[in-house]
Scaffold this motif. Structure first.
Motif, short mmCIF file in Angstrom:
data_model
loop_
_atom_site.label_atom_id
_atom_site.label_comp_id
_atom_site.label_asym_id
_atom_site.label_seq_id
_atom_site.Cartn_x
_atom_site.Cartn_y
_atom_site.Cartn_z
N SER A 164 30.47 16.15 -6.18
CA SER A 164 31.35 16.03 -5.03
C SER A 164 30.61 15.46 -3.82
O SER A 164 31.13 14.63 -3.08
N TRP A 165 29.35 15.91 -3.64
CA TRP A 165 28.55 15.40 -2.53
C TRP A 165 28.24 13.92 -2.70
O TRP A 165 28.36 13.13 -1.75
N PHE A 166 27.86 13.50 -3.90
CA PHE A 166 27.58 12.08 -4.15
C PHE A 166 28.85 11.24 -3.98
O PHE A 166 28.79 10.11 -3.48
N TYR A 167 29.98 11.79 -4.39
CA TYR A 167 31.25 11.07 -4.24
C TYR A 167 31.54 10.80 -2.76
O TYR A 167 31.94 9.70 -2.38
N ARG A 168 31.31 11.80 -1.93
CA ARG A 168 31.53 11.64 -0.49
C ARG A 168 30.58 10.58 0.09
O ARG A 168 30.99 9.73 0.88
N LEU A 169 29.31 10.62 -0.31
CA LEU A 169 28.35 9.62 0.17
C LEU A 169 28.78 8.21 -0.27
O LEU A 169 28.69 7.26 0.51
N GLY A 170 29.22 8.09 -1.51
CA GLY A 170 29.68 6.79 -1.99
C GLY A 170 30.88 6.29 -1.22
O GLY A 170 30.97 5.09 -0.90
N PHE A 171 31.80 7.18 -0.90
CA PHE A 171 32.99 6.78 -0.15
C PHE A 171 32.62 6.33 1.26
O PHE A 171 33.16 5.34 1.77
N ASN A 172 31.69 7.03 1.89
CA ASN A 172 31.26 6.64 3.24
C ASN A 172 30.58 5.27 3.23
O ASN A 172 30.81 4.44 4.11
N SER B 228 23.86 -4.17 0.89
CA SER B 228 23.07 -2.94 0.87
C SER B 228 23.99 -1.72 0.80
O SER B 228 23.75 -0.78 0.04
N TYR B 229 25.06 -1.75 1.59
CA TYR B 229 26.01 -0.63 1.57
C TYR B 229 26.70 -0.51 0.21
O TYR B 229 26.90 0.59 -0.30
N TRP B 230 27.07 -1.67 -0.36
CA TRP B 230 27.72 -1.61 -1.67
C TRP B 230 26.77 -1.05 -2.74
O TRP B 230 27.19 -0.31 -3.62
N ASP B 231 25.51 -1.42 -2.65
CA ASP B 231 24.53 -0.91 -3.61
C ASP B 231 24.39 0.61 -3.47
O ASP B 231 24.37 1.33 -4.48
N LYS B 232 24.30 1.09 -2.23
CA LYS B 232 24.23 2.54 -2.01
C LYS B 232 25.50 3.23 -2.50
O LYS B 232 25.44 4.31 -3.10
N SER B 233 26.64 2.61 -2.23
CA SER B 233 27.91 3.20 -2.66
C SER B 233 27.96 3.33 -4.18
O SER B 233 28.34 4.38 -4.72
N SER C 185 25.99 8.45 -9.58
CA SER C 185 25.40 9.80 -9.66
C SER C 185 26.50 10.85 -9.77
O SER C 185 26.35 11.83 -10.52
N ALA C 186 27.59 10.66 -9.04
CA ALA C 186 28.72 11.60 -9.15
C ALA C 186 29.27 11.61 -10.57
O ALA C 186 29.56 12.67 -11.13
N ALA C 187 29.41 10.42 -11.17
CA ALA C 187 29.95 10.33 -12.53
C ALA C 187 28.98 10.93 -13.55
O ALA C 187 29.41 11.50 -14.56
N VAL C 188 27.68 10.81 -13.31
CA VAL C 188 26.69 11.39 -14.23
C VAL C 188 26.75 12.91 -14.18
O VAL C 188 26.68 13.59 -15.21
N HIS C 189 26.90 13.49 -12.98
CA HIS C 189 26.97 14.95 -12.84
C HIS C 189 28.31 15.51 -13.30
O HIS C 189 28.39 16.68 -13.67
N ALA C 190 29.35 14.69 -13.25
CA ALA C 190 30.68 15.14 -13.71
C ALA C 190 31.29 14.05 -14.58
O ALA C 190 32.19 13.32 -14.16
#
Length: 860
Positions: A444-452, A468-473, A479-484
Motif C-alpha cells: 500500500s505504501w509503495f502504491y501511494r508513492l507510485g501514484f504521487n 525520472s518521475y515515470w521511472d520512480k513511479s 514493488s507494490a505488485a511484488v509485495h501483493a
C-alpha cells in the motif's frame, strides 16, 4: 505453570481490545497527521518532521486493519475458547460461523484469492466471536468508538477535512451516525467529571441532558451538510425504533400504521421520481449484474473473496455502459450482502446473515449503543461498500461482538493441560498473519508513492524530469505488485507506468499478463494491451510481424470499447490510434462516435439548458445561416462551462453550408476549423511565457473587463483583449483544457465568479470580477472555499487518466448545491490527435494519452 498462563491471560484481553481500538482510528494513518492533505491547521506534525509529502494522497496508504483483526481474533479463539457448547444459541452460532468460514476458504482456494482478502472476509465472524471471549468491564472499545466520533467531528468542522478520517463523505456520515450513542456516553461521563463543583443530584441529570442534546444537534447538522440518502434512511429508522421501544402498546400500533402509510407513499414517490432523486440508474443495474454473478455460481460464488471487480465486467449489463456517470466502474455493487453472495456463494452469505440474526437474539441485544451502531451500518451497507473499508467495517464488527454475551472462562483440568499447545498455535497464527499484514502494508505504501510520482510526471514539463518521475513511479508500482502479487490494481498500475511513461513493453509484460490472467475484462486493460502490441509493432523489423501486431492492437482497441463502453477517453485514444497509423476511414468513424457520445452526455447532464439553444442552432443550419449558427454554438459554451461538445458535430450540416467552409468539406466542418484555430492561438500565446502562472498574470493585466459586453469565445478574448466575467472564466478554462489540467468554476450567491486551476502541487485561484490571481497550496483550498457562500460549481477533468488531485477537486465540488461535471473536453479531439502527424517544434498540446504527452502537432 498455571500462574504463568493466567498472567498471559491477563495480557490477552487488553492487548486484543487496544489493538482493535487503535486499528479503528489508524486504518488510514496519514489521515490523522494530514487530514486529506487539505487543512493547513493540521500540518504541524508534518512541519515538525519536514515531511509535507506525507499529506499527498493520505488515503491511498492504509493498514490492512480488517485482516489484522481477523488473524488476531482467530488466535484469541484458539487460545481462549473452551470448545464447550452450553446452550442451543451457542451451538447455532458455531454452526453458521463454520458454514461461512468453510465456504469462504473453499471459494478463496478455487478462485485464488489472496490471504489478505480471505482474512478480511473471515473477519465477519471471527471478530465478534473473539470480542465475546472477554468481559465487557474495563473494555476500551466503547471509549474509542466515542473518540472516533469526536475526531471525525473535529476534522470535519475545525480542520476543514471533507471526509474526516474516513476517506469518503458517505462513510464519514455513516460512521458519525453509528457512533453517536458512544459519543453521548463519552461526553456524559466527561461532563460529569468536569462539573465536579456541582452536587451529584444536579450534575448527573445535567450531563445526561446536555450530552445527547449536543451530540444529536451535531449529528443532525452533519446529516444536513453531507446529505447521504442511506444515512438519512438509517437515521429515520433508528428514530422510529427508539420511539417504538419506549411507547405503550397503543402508540406502537399507531406508529406502525403511520410507518406503513409513509413507506407506501415513499415507494410510490421514489418510483415516479427516481431519476430526480438519484440522477442516474447505476445501482439497480449493478444489482442486476451482481444477481447474474450469483446465478452463475450460487454455491461458491463467481469471484472469490475480495475479487468482485475482477469478475463483474463479464456480467455487467449493456445498459450500464450507456450511463454517462461512473458507468464502467464496478469495484463493488453498492450492496454488501450481494457482494458477499457473489464472492463466496449464497450458502456462505445466508449463513452470515443467520449468524448476525442469532446475535440479535442473544442477551447482549439490550446494549442499545451497539444495537444502534449495527442497525445504522447494516442499513447503509445495503447501498454502499461500508463493510470493505477499515473504520466502518471495524465499527460494525466491534459492536456486533459487544452484542454477544461474555463467554464463561472456567476451565477443567484437562483443558488447562492443552493451554500451552493452544497458545503456541495462536502465536504461530499471529506470526503468519503479521507477515501477511506487513507485506500488504508495504504494498500500500509503495502504491501511494507510485501514484504521487505518476502525478508529478503528468504535470512536469521538463522531459528529463518527467522520465525520472515515470521511472520512480514504475519502480514503486512494481514493488507494490511484488509485495501483493494477487492485487490486480497494483499490477495494472505497474503495467500502465511501464507503457505510458517508460514505453517499455518488456517491463510491462509480467504485470500485464497477471492482470489479463486474473481479470481479462478489467477496466482499461485492453487499452493497455493495444499499446503493448503497438510498441511491438514499432520495434519489429519483420513486415509480417508488424502486420500481426497492428491487427492485435486494433482488436484490443475495439474490445475495450465493447467491454467498457463508449467513454470519451476510450474513443479519444481510439481516434489517436487510427490517426497514428493513417487509418482515415476508421478515424472518421471514431470521430463520429465521439460526436455522438458527446451529445448524449450533454443531453443527459444539461437537458433544460441544451435543448432550446440546439433547436435554434438547428434552424440556423437549415437556413444556411452560418453566422447565426456560430453565434448559437458559442452560446452553448456558456451553459455552466459546457466545453466538451463541439456544437456543429451534432448533425451533418447541409451541403450548401459545407461549401462555405475554408477547409475540405469532405473532411472538416467550420466548427472543426474554428475550434482548432482557437487551440493553436491559445497554445502559441502560452508558449511565449515562462509558465502558465505568468501567462495568466499577463492576460489578467491586459484583458479589459466589461460586464456589459456580450460573450466572446476564448479566441476572441485573446484577440480583442476584452471580456465579460463569464467569457474571462471560459478563456482560462479553455487554456486549462489545453494543458490537461482539472479546474473548478465557482459562483457565489452574490454573483461573484472564480476559477480554480490545478497547477502541480498548488492551485491557481482567479477572481473574475477583481481580475486577481492567487497561488494557493492544496492544504488551504478547502478552508478558503468554506469561507465563501458558494452556490454552484462546474468541475472539469480533461485527462483520460486520473491525476492525484482530480479526486480532491471532485471532493470540493461535492460541497455545492448546484454542480455540473464535464467528463471530457475537446482537448482530446482531432486537433490534439494531429500531434502524431506533424513536426512543428513550436507547438505542444499536452493530453494524458499514452504516446502523446509531449508530442508535436501540426499547424494549419
Amino acid at each position: 505453570m498455571i500462574r504463568a498462563l493466567s498472567s498471559v491471560k491477563a495480557i490477552e484481553a487488553p492487548f486484543f481490545n487496544w489493538t482493535l481500538a487503535l486499528l479503528l482510528l489508524f486504518g488510514f494513518p496519514l489521515a490523522i497527521i494530514a487530514p486529506q492533505g487539505l487543512a493547513l491547521d493540521s500540518q504541524e506534525v508534518l512541519k515538525l518532521f519536514n515531511a509535507k509529502n506525507l499529506a499527498l494522497n493520505g488515503f491511498r496508504f492504509h493498514i490492512p486493519a480488517i485482516a489484522i483483526s481477523a488473524f488476531l481474533s482467530f488466535s484469541i479463539l484458539i487460545s481462549s475458547s473452551q470448545f464447550r457448547i452450553k446452550n442451543s444459541l451457542e451451538k447455532k452460532l458455531i454452526i453458521f460461523a463454520s458454514i461461512f468460514l468453510g465456504t469462504t476458504l473453499i471459494s478463496a482456494y478455487i478462485h485464488k484469492s489472496s490471504p489478505f482478502e480471505t482474512l478480511s472476509m473471515c473477519a465477519f465472524v471471527l471478530v465478534p466471536l473473539a470480542i465475546s471471549q472477554f468481559p465487557k468491564s474495563h473494555n476500551p472499545l466503547p471509549i474509542f468508538m466515542g473518540l472516533y466520533y469526536w475526531i471525525n467531528i473535529t476534522f470535519y468542522f475545525f480542520l476543514s477535512s471533507p471526509t474526516g478520517i474516513s476517506a469518503n463523505k458517505n462513510w464519514l456520515i455513516a460512521g458519525i451516525v453509528a457512533s453517536s450513542p458512544w459519543a453521548i456516553i463519552l461526553l456524559r461521563k466527561s461532563l460529569y467529571k468536569f462539573l465536579f463543583l456541582l452536587p451529584k443530584q444536579i450534575r448527573n441529570p445535567l450531563s445526561s441532558l446536555l450530552a445527547p442534546l449536543l451530540v444529536w444537534l451535531i449529528t443532525f447538522n452533519c446529516l444536513m451538510r453531507l446529505n447521504s440518502r442511506a444515512s438519512w434512511l438509517a437515521f429515520s429508522l433508528i428514530l422510529c425504533y427508539f420511539f417504538y421501544r419506549n411507547f405503550s402498546s397503543l402508540y406502537k400500533k399507531l406508529l406502525l400504521t403511520l410507518l406503513c402509510i409513509i413507506s407506501l407513499t415513499s415507494i410510490y414517490f421514489f418510483s415516479t421520481n427516481y431519476n430526480k432523486l438519484t440522477h442516474n440508474e447505476l445501482r439497480p443495474l449493478l444489482w442486476q449484474g451482481t444477481a447474474k454473478m450469483i446465478e452463475q455460481a450460487p454455491l461458491l460464488g463467481s469471484a472469490g473473496p475480495g475479487q468482485f471487480n475482477n469478475t463483474f465486467p463479464e456480467f455487467r449489463l449493456p445498459a450500464q455502459l450507456m450511463l454517462p456517470i461512473a458507468a464502467p466502474n464496478s469495484s463493488h455493487p453498492h450492496n454488501e450482502p450481494l457482494r458477499i453472495a457473489s464472492e463466496i456463494g449464497l450458502p456462505g452469505c445466508l449463513a452470515l446473515i443467520c449468524f448476525y440474526l442469532l446475535v440479535f437474539k442473544s442477551t447482549g441485544r439490550k446494549n442499545y449503543a451497539s444495537l444502534h451502531a449495527v442497525l445504522v451500518l447494516a442499513c447503509c451497507s445495503l447501498f454502499d461498500k461500508l463493510l470493505i473499508e477499515n473504520a466502518t467495517c471495524l465499527l460494525f464488527l466491534i459492536n456486533m461482538g459487544l452484542l454477544l454475551p461474555t463467554q464463561n472462562q472456567t476451565r477443567t483440568p484437562s483443558q488447562k493441560k492443552l493451554l500451552p499447545f493452544k497458545r503456541t498455535l495462536a502465536m504461530l497464527i499471529i506470526c503468519l498473519g503479521s507477515f501477511i499484514a506487513i507485506n500488504t502494508t508495504k504494498a500500500s505504501w509503495f502504491y501511494r508513492l507510485g501514484f504521487n510520482d505518476q502525478h508529478r510526471a503528468l504535470f512536469s514539463l521538463d522531459e528529463k524530469q518527467k522520465k525520472s518521475y515515470w521511472d520512480k513511479s514504475f519502480q514503486s508500482y512494481a514493488s507494490a505488485a511484488v509485495h501483493a502479487p494477487y492485487n490486480t490494481n497494483y499490477n495494472y498500475h505497474a503495467a500502465n507506468a511501464a507503457l505510458m511513461g517508460l514505453r517499455n513493453e518488456q517491463k510491462a509484460a509480467p504485470f500485464l499478463s497477471s492482470v489479463i490472467e486474473r481479470a481479462p475484462q478489467y477496466i482499461n486493460i485492453n487499452r493497455l494491451l493495444s499499446y503493448y502490441q503497438e510498441l511491438h509493432y514499432y520495434k519489429s523489423q519483420n513486415p509480417k510481424d508488424k502486420s500481426r501486431f497492428l491487427k492485435l492492437a486494433i482488436q484490443a482497441n475495439a474490445k475495450e470499447l465493447q467491454v467498457n463502453g463508449m467513454r470519451l477517453s476510450n474513443i479519444s485514444d481510439g481516434l489517436l490510434f487510427a490517426l497514428r497509423h493513417q487509418f482515415i476511414p476508421l478515424a472518421f468513424q471514431t470521430q463520429k462516435l465521439f460526436k455522438t457520445q458527446s451529445v448524449r452526455l450533454a443531453n443527459y447532464l444539461f437537458p433544460k439548458e441544451l435543448k432550446p439553444t440546439l433547436d435554434q442552432w438547428s434552424q440556423a443550419l437549415s437556413k444556411d445561416d452560418q453566422a447565426q449558427a456560430i453565434t448559437y454554438a458559442n452560446q452553448l459554451h456558456q451553459i455552466k462551462g459546457l466545453r466538451y461538445i463541439d456544437p456543429l458535430y451534432i448533425q451533418s450540416a447541409p451541403p450548401s453550408f459545407k461549401k462555405t467552409s475554408p477547409l475540405d468539406p469532405s473532411k472538416f466542418t467550420k466548427a472543426d476549423f474554428l475550434f482548432w484555430r482557437e487551440l493553436i492561438a491559445l497554445r502559441k500565446e502560452m508558449d511565449q511565457h515562462k509558465s502558465f502562472v505568468a501567462f495568466c498574470q499577463h492576460q489578467l493585466q491586459n484583458i479589459e473587463l466589461n460586464k456589459s459586453l456580450s460573450f466572446y469565445s476564448p479566441e476572441e478574448v485573446l484577440i480583442k483583449q476584452k471580456a465579460n466575467p463569464i467569457a474571462l472564466l471560459s478563456f482560462f478554462a479553455q487554456c486549462a483544457n489545453i494543458l490537461g489540467r482539472p479546474h473548478l468554476i465557482l459562483e457565489t450567491a452574490q454573483g461573484e465568479s472564480f476559477i480554480l486551476i490545478q497547477n502541480g502541487e498548488n492551485s491557481i485561484f482567479i477572481n473574475a470580477q477583481k481580475k486577481h490571481l492567487n497561488i494557493i497550496p492544496h492544504q488551504s483550498i478547502s478552508s478558503l472555499l468554506s469561507k465563501k457562500k458558494l452556490k454552484s460549481s462546474f468541475f472539469c477533468s480533461p485527462q483520460s487518466f486520473f491525476s492525484a488531485n482530480t479526486y480532491l477537486f471532485s471532493l470540493y465540488n461535492s460541497q455545492f448545491k448546484e454542480q455540473s461535471i464535464s467528463l471530457n473536453t475537446p482537448s482530446l479531439n482531432w486537433m490534439v490527435s494531429k500531434q502524431a502527424l506533424g513536426n512543428n517544434p513550436a507547438l505542444k498540446i499536452r493530453t494524458e494519452s499514452f504516446y502523446h504527452l509531449a508530442q508535436q502537432i501540426k499547424d494549419f
